[in-house]
Every structure is written in C-alpha cells, then in structure tokens.
Design an enzyme around this catalytic site. Structure first.
Site, PDB file in Angstrom:
ATOM      1  CB  CYS A  22     -67.029 -67.475 -42.605  1.00  0.00           C
ATOM      2  SG  CYS A  22     -65.531 -66.485 -42.798  1.00  0.00           S
ATOM      3  CG  HIS A  49     -68.509 -65.566 -47.149  1.00  0.00           C
ATOM      4  ND1 HIS A  49     -69.511 -65.426 -46.207  1.00  0.00           N
ATOM      5  CD2 HIS A  49     -67.366 -65.261 -46.519  1.00  0.00           C
ATOM      6  CE1 HIS A  49     -68.983 -65.037 -45.068  1.00  0.00           C
ATOM      7  NE2 HIS A  49     -67.687 -64.924 -45.226  1.00  0.00           N
ATOM      8  CD  GLU A  83     -72.359 -66.088 -48.179  1.00  0.00           C
ATOM      9  OE1 GLU A  83     -71.873 -67.231 -48.259  1.00  0.00           O
ATOM     10  OE2 GLU A  83     -71.829 -65.179 -47.503  1.00  0.00           O
TER      11      GLU A  83
HETATM   12  N1  LIG Z   1     -66.756 -63.937 -42.202  1.00  0.00           N
HETATM   13  C1  LIG Z   1     -66.585 -64.520 -41.036  1.00  0.00           C
HETATM   14  O1  LIG Z   1     -67.423 -65.283 -40.561  1.00  0.00           O
HETATM   15  C2  LIG Z   1     -65.343 -64.161 -40.271  1.00  0.00           C
HETATM   16  C3  LIG Z   1     -64.967 -65.141 -39.191  1.00  0.00           C
HETATM   17  C4  LIG Z   1     -63.984 -64.599 -38.168  1.00  0.00           C
HETATM   18  N2  LIG Z   1     -64.537 -63.449 -37.487  1.00  0.00           N
HETATM   19  C5  LIG Z   1     -62.671 -64.239 -38.826  1.00  0.00           C
HETATM   20  O2  LIG Z   1     -62.365 -63.074 -38.998  1.00  0.00           O
HETATM   21  O3  LIG Z   1     -61.927 -65.117 -39.196  1.00  0.00           O
END
Ligand SMILES: NC(=O)CC[C@H](N)C(=O)O
Length: 513
Positions: free
Chosen positions: A392, A476, A478
């Site tokens: 992410c 994600h 996980e």
């Molecule tokens: N879940 C995250 O790591 C989000 C990454 C970043 N803040 C976004 O909104 O794209």
C-alpha cells in the site's frame, strides 16, 4: 449556540452577484437552459457551489438557504426521499434499539442549517451537504471534531480492524454495510494500539453486542469503545446517498459534529471544513510510526496459511509508516524475525540491523509527501540489492524510489472485496484494500514491471523491479479484515531473501572452489 437564520436569498440575486446568467453558464460548463431551470426551481445544484463560492458576495449561507419553490424534473427528489423529508425527524426507540432514520431529505439540494428535533449530530460536507442524525461515541465541540476526508468502506465485516488501521488517519469512514457493531469489540482485533480514523458514519444505530468474541459486556459495545477512543460516530444517515455522492463527485472534506450541549454550530463547522487543506500533500506516514521494537508474534492459531519455510528466520527490518499488526504477524509466520523501525529511519540505522530483507508498510496520507524524506533512503536500499517488499503506502513509496509518481484517485478503494488480476499468471484474487492514491503506470521507468491491476477500475495494483529484487502491491495481502487469497506474497518475499542468501553463500565459497 443557536445558528442564525440565514438571510433569505433567491437564485436570481445569487446569479446576479456572480456576474449574470451567461457568465455563470460559461464558467459552470452548462447551457443557458440549465441556468433557467435553476431559476425556475429556486435551487442551484450543490456540485456548482464551489464555483459560486469563488464569487465575492456569495457565501455558503446564501446557497444553503435556498429553498426550492417549484419542483422541476431535474431537481425533484425521488418519491421515497420526498416522503422521508416530509416525515418529522422523531427517533423511534423500541426493543431497546435506537434506529433513527435520516429523516431530513438525503438530498444535498435541500441542505440546511436548521437542526431538526431529535437530531443530536450532523455530518457536514465541504459542498454544503448537511446530514442530520444521531451521535454516538465521544462528543465533539459544537463546530465539529477533526475535519477529515470522507470515504466509504464496503467491507461487510471487520469494522474494528478497519477503524484501527492507521492508514485511515485523516479520514471519516462511512460503512456501506448497514449493521455495524453487532459483534462488539475485543482486545485482539486491533490493528494498532488505538483508532486513528477521525470518526465513523453508519446507517443503523449500533445495537448491543451479540457475539462470544465481545469482551467486557457493555464495555465492549462499539459505542462505549468509540467513546474510549475519543472519536465521534453518527448513525441514521442514508449511507447509499453518501456513497453515490462520493462516487460521482470525488472525495470531500467533512466533519462530524456531536456536541454534548446538543446544538450543532453548522456555520462554523462548514467554515472549518472548507478551510481544511485535505490529504493531498499531507505527510502523515512519517508521523504514524510507533517506536522501534522487535516483533515475534505470528498469525493466530488455526489460521491456515502456506507452510513457513524452514531455516534460520530471515532478519527483516519493517519500516513503519503506520503498519497494521497483521502484516507483522504474517511476516513472522512466513519465517521472518522482524525488527520494526520508524519509517523515517536513516539508511545507517536500517543497515545496523544487518537486514536480509526490508519491508515497507502501509500508512496514511499522500505518498509523494512522505517520499520527500523517505525516497533517498529507499534508493540507497535499492542500490544495496536488499530484497524489498512494500504494501500500500509502501508500494507507492517504492514506485517513487524507482522513479515513478502517484496521483490522487477520483474514487479511492476501501473494502474487502476488490478483485485484482495477477498479470503474470492471469489469476484473480479477491483482496482487501484501503487507498486513495494510486501509482501512475505511465510514469514508471521501462525496467519496472506492472504486475497487478484492479478489475474494478484498471488502476495499478502491483509492480516489481527484477533488477533490484523489489516488489510491492497496492492491496493488503495480510487482510484483517478481508480475504486471504494473496497471503502467498509473504512467501514470495521470503523466497527472494532465501535466493539472496544462497547467492551470498555462493560468492563466499566460490573463490576457494
Ligand atoms: N493503506 C495505505 O497504506 C494507504 C496509502 C495511502 N495513504 C493512500 O491512501 O493511498
């Protein structure tokens, strides 16, 4: 404080103040017929309010005070909404349940400053939409709590993991699933030590917990939990309306106001919301890290995941930009010994741990802003040929370090049902996602491989740099909450580390053979 009655306005005087019909039509990108309809109906669609607010002499109070005087085809609310609007906003409380319905019309054309009887809280959006409902959790000042970006999350379960995911810092979460809170809360389902999201929005009021996993009886009730987190919630809103608004018009700043004294100061709240600068340019990732620590807990017993490879645990430094605990558990269960360092750790501090692999965590805010400090360190790590894995925000930071860029998305992905295609294998995995920025594939250098794409909107979901032994995904693996289809990616990271170990062992032995 009693909100003042806004001065009576009509569309004609506002259009005159804005420079006349022709001028307004040209700037708004609409025909003269549309302006005629605004005049006829006595209302200006909220999507044009930002334009009107840029004219001197026009303010939010004028726009929100407009009352449609005649229904037109384009502006008439749907029958159900009209019927709801006509119903007095008295909450019903039967069987101990508190199920106030959003009785003011869920139509931002009718946004108003006046608090209906029975409403104890409001969600106030930058475009002037004011939705009245019933508050729960922690009280806020009359002009609202923390101003944040309003987003919607489509996950049907896992609200506690969602609320404690640090990537939601600076956001108010609208849950599209109507029954949130039914299973209470417990100490295990936190993804970080506390909730960082600014607040929550639900359709139905949270009911008493009904689950063997709820802890502490009434104390486990999501309302009591939210109060302990110091965050506000609002129930009774038409979450489908909010979702459509965000889907069609993009992200918006908003605030929840739930004052202990009862009376919401809508005008001040609106001003605060409109002054907030938003998430673009905000380096929240550098601030979200927790102190350096070693982490040795694996995934919960009973959780089925690919068999951990044998061998000495791989020394992994996890750079923490607001990491979810289940990522750290997944790394341990995949055969890693994890040392967590703040995301802003120096190259020297990272190397002092003699890492065999470096993990880049998820986190809140704008990756480009966090990258200003972090990318130079990541570039050095790439040069050192240490295997890297990012999730992410970590994915977005890796893209920056490889020479790419990220952009703010018109529609962020927040939910646990997002299909992603692995372009190498053609396999589709259902994934958990939470991001509002995306890697711009066109900005990536030629030696960076695009590995995954979203089947919802085609945006980038994964990259790899074979030259650097680095790869990352936007989603994600996980889960927590969500499906675990992509758990195998932790094994891919471990396989990269093992390959580098084997290559090192070969170079050390080859001169003597
Ligand atoms: N879940 C995250 O790591 C989000 C990454 C970043 N803040 C976004 O909104 O794209």
């Amino acid at each position: 404080m009693e909100p003042e009655n806004p001065p009576m306005q009509d569309v004609d005087s506002i259009i005159t103040a804005a420079g006349g019909a022709a001028h307004v039509a040209r700037l708004a990108g609409v025909g003269s017929e549309a302006v005629r309809k605004w005049r006829q109906s006595g209302a200006i669609p909220a999507k044009h309010w930002p334009l009107f607010l840029s004219f001197p002499g026009v303010n939010m109070a004028m726009l929100t005070a407009l009352a449609p005087r005649q229904k037109s085809t384009t502006l008439r609310p749907k029958p159900l909404q009209a019927q709801r609007a006509a119903t007095p906003p008295a909450p019903s409380t039967h069987h101990g349940k508190d199920r106030m319905t959003q009785r003011t019309t869920p139509n931002h054309l009718r946004a108003n400053l006046h608090q209906p009887a029975g409403a104890t809280a409001a969600l106030i959006l930058a475009d002037g939409t004011v939705l009245w409902g019933r508050g729960f959790g922690a009280y806020t000042p009359a002009e609202g709590g923390q101003v944040a970006e309003l987003c919607f999350c489509t996950a049907m379960s896992g609200y506690q993991e969602t609320l404690t995911d640090p990537s939601f810092t600076g956001q108010i979460i609208t849950f599209t699933f109507p029954h949130i809170g039914n299973t209470g809360t417990n100490a295990e389902d936190h993804e970080a030590s506390h909730m960082l999201a600014a607040g929550m929005v639900v359709k139905d009021m949270v009911t008493e917990p009904s689950s063997w996993r709820n802890e502490g009886g009434a104390e486990g009730d999501l309302r009591a939990w939210l109060t302990r987190q110091g965050k506000p919630g609002i129930a009774g809103l038409d979450t489908r309306f909010i979702t459509r608004l965000l889907r069609d018009h993009g992200p918006q700043s908003a605030v929840i106001a739930y004052p202990a004294e009862g009376q919401v100061d809508v005008k001040s709240a609106l001003e605060r919301v409109r002054l907030w600068e938003g998430l673009e340019g905000a380096d929240l990732g550098s601030q979200a890290a927790r102190p350096a620590r070693s982490w040795d807990k694996g995934r919960w017993e009973g959780f089925i995941m690919p068999k951990a490879p044998t061998g000495t645990p791989r020394r992994v430094v996890a750079l923490d930009f607001g990491a979810k605990d289940n990522i750290l558990r997944s790394l341990v269960s995949a055969g890693c010994a994890v040392q967590v360092l703040p995301g802003t750790a120096s190259f020297e501090d990272i190397m002092a741990q003699a890492p065999e692999g470096v993990f880049l965590s998820n986190g809140p805010g704008d990756p480009a802003a966090t990258g200003v400090k972090v990318v130079p360190v990541l570039k050095k790590l790439l040069e050192s040929a240490i295997p890297l894995f990012g999730i992410c925000l970590g994915h977005q930071l890796l893209a920056h370090a490889l020479g790419g860029k990220t952009t703010k998305m018109a529609r962020g992905h927040h939910g646990a049902n997002q299909p992603v295609k692995d372009l190498a294998t053609g396999r589709v995995e259902i994934t958990s996602q939470n991001h509002g920025f995306a890697v711009d594939e066109a900005s990536l250098p030629a030696d960076v491989v695009v590995t995954h794409r979203s089947l919802f909107d085609g945006t980038n979901e994964g990259i790899a740099s074979p030259r650097h032994k680095a790869f990352s995904v936007q989603y994600h693996p996980e889960a927590s909450p969500g499906p675990t289809d992509s758990q195998h990616l932790f094994q891919r990271f471990v396989a990269n580390i093992d390959a580098a170990r084997a290559a090192r062992a070969n170079t050390q032995t080859s001169p003597n053979t």
